[in-house]
Design a protein around this motif. Structure first.
Motif: not given
Length: 254
Positions: A25-34, A54-63, A1-9
């Motif tokens: 992403l589920k088929s590829a074994g990605i279990s969490r995404v930020t 349930d498997f997506i988490y958020a980060a908030i901020g200004v680039h 199981m893998i966590w993609d820790t930075h995406a812009h879905m």
């Protein structure tokens, strides 16, 4: 199981095939995404995605590109969003001297302000650093994040990496580590302890080999895991497992 820790879905490029994106992403074994925000509206979209899946988490901020857009209301609204239970980090924040879309003085001011807000909110930070190594280092030294953080899509030297390790940061690798000209990034990945490495896509950007030239997506983070395993002469499963543990640690889910 893998966590993609930075995406812009939430990017519009996924609007036409979002269900298929999730299936891949589920088929590829990605279990969490930020899912990572870059301004107020994208931060709100990230929080909404995290609430819907349930498997997506958020980060908030200004680039740093959007630093000039900030008002006092931006900070008020981001602090409000920071209280949502699935918001795990404040980012992406930092400095970008490559495109210079906001004046550097404003970028610095907004970066420092967001480290302070992350400390107030009790969140780690996600740092964007492009061609601004020295200034980023000076700011994090002068304004240390109390809850740690991640240098996303790490592009600095091994010497800089050692300083960041001493500060408690994690370093994240994306598609560029798979590129043929990535000698310096590969050197850092080889020397870096596995327990301080994260993996990410930064999708829809920075598509890894062998899919370079196509739109990136979270499923392709497997290629980054594969490359880290090759660089460090480890098996794929061990890298996947340890980077998942690392993400759980930096995002304080353990």
């Amino acid at each position: 199981m893998i966590w993609d820790t930075h995406a812009h879905m939430d990017d519009p490029v996924y609007a036409d095939d979002f269900p298929e994106l999730l299936s891949r992403l589920k088929s590829a074994g990605i279990s969490r995404v930020t899912n990572v925000g870059y301004d107020l509206s994208s931060s709100e979209r990230s929080v909404n995605l995290a609430q819907d899946y349930d498997f997506i988490y958020a980060a908030i901020g200004v680039h740093p590109h959007n630093a000039e857009e900030v008002t006092s209301e931006t900070w008020e609204n981001l602090l409000r969003l920071s209280k949502q239970p699935k918001v795990l980090a404040w980012g992406e924040i930092g400095l970008d001297y490559f495109r210079d879309l906001s004046p550097r003085s404003v970028q610095k001011e907004v970066f420092i302000q967001q480290i302070k807000l992350a400390n107030e909110a009790g969140l780690p930070i996600v740092i964007h650093n492009r061609d601004a190594h020295q200034d980023v280092l000076e700011i994090v030294k002068a304004h240390p994040p109390r809850y740690g953080g991640v240098f996303h899509c790490y592009s600095g030297s091994w010497e800089m990496a050692q300083i960041l390790l001493n500060f408690g940061f994690y370093l994240s690798f994306a598609g560029p580590v798979t590129y043929k000209n990535a000698r310096h990034t590969v050197e850092v990945a080889k020397k870096l302890p596995l327990d301080r490495i994260l993996v990410e896509t930064d999708s829809p950007y920075l598509t890894p080999e062998p899919r370079r030239g196509k739109r990136n997506e979270p499923a392709y983070v497997c290629e980054v895991v594969k490359k880290i395993a090759e660089i460090k002469d480890l098996n794929y499963e061990d890298v996947a497992q340890q980077t998942m543990k690392n993400a759980e640690h930096v995002f304080r889910l353990v």
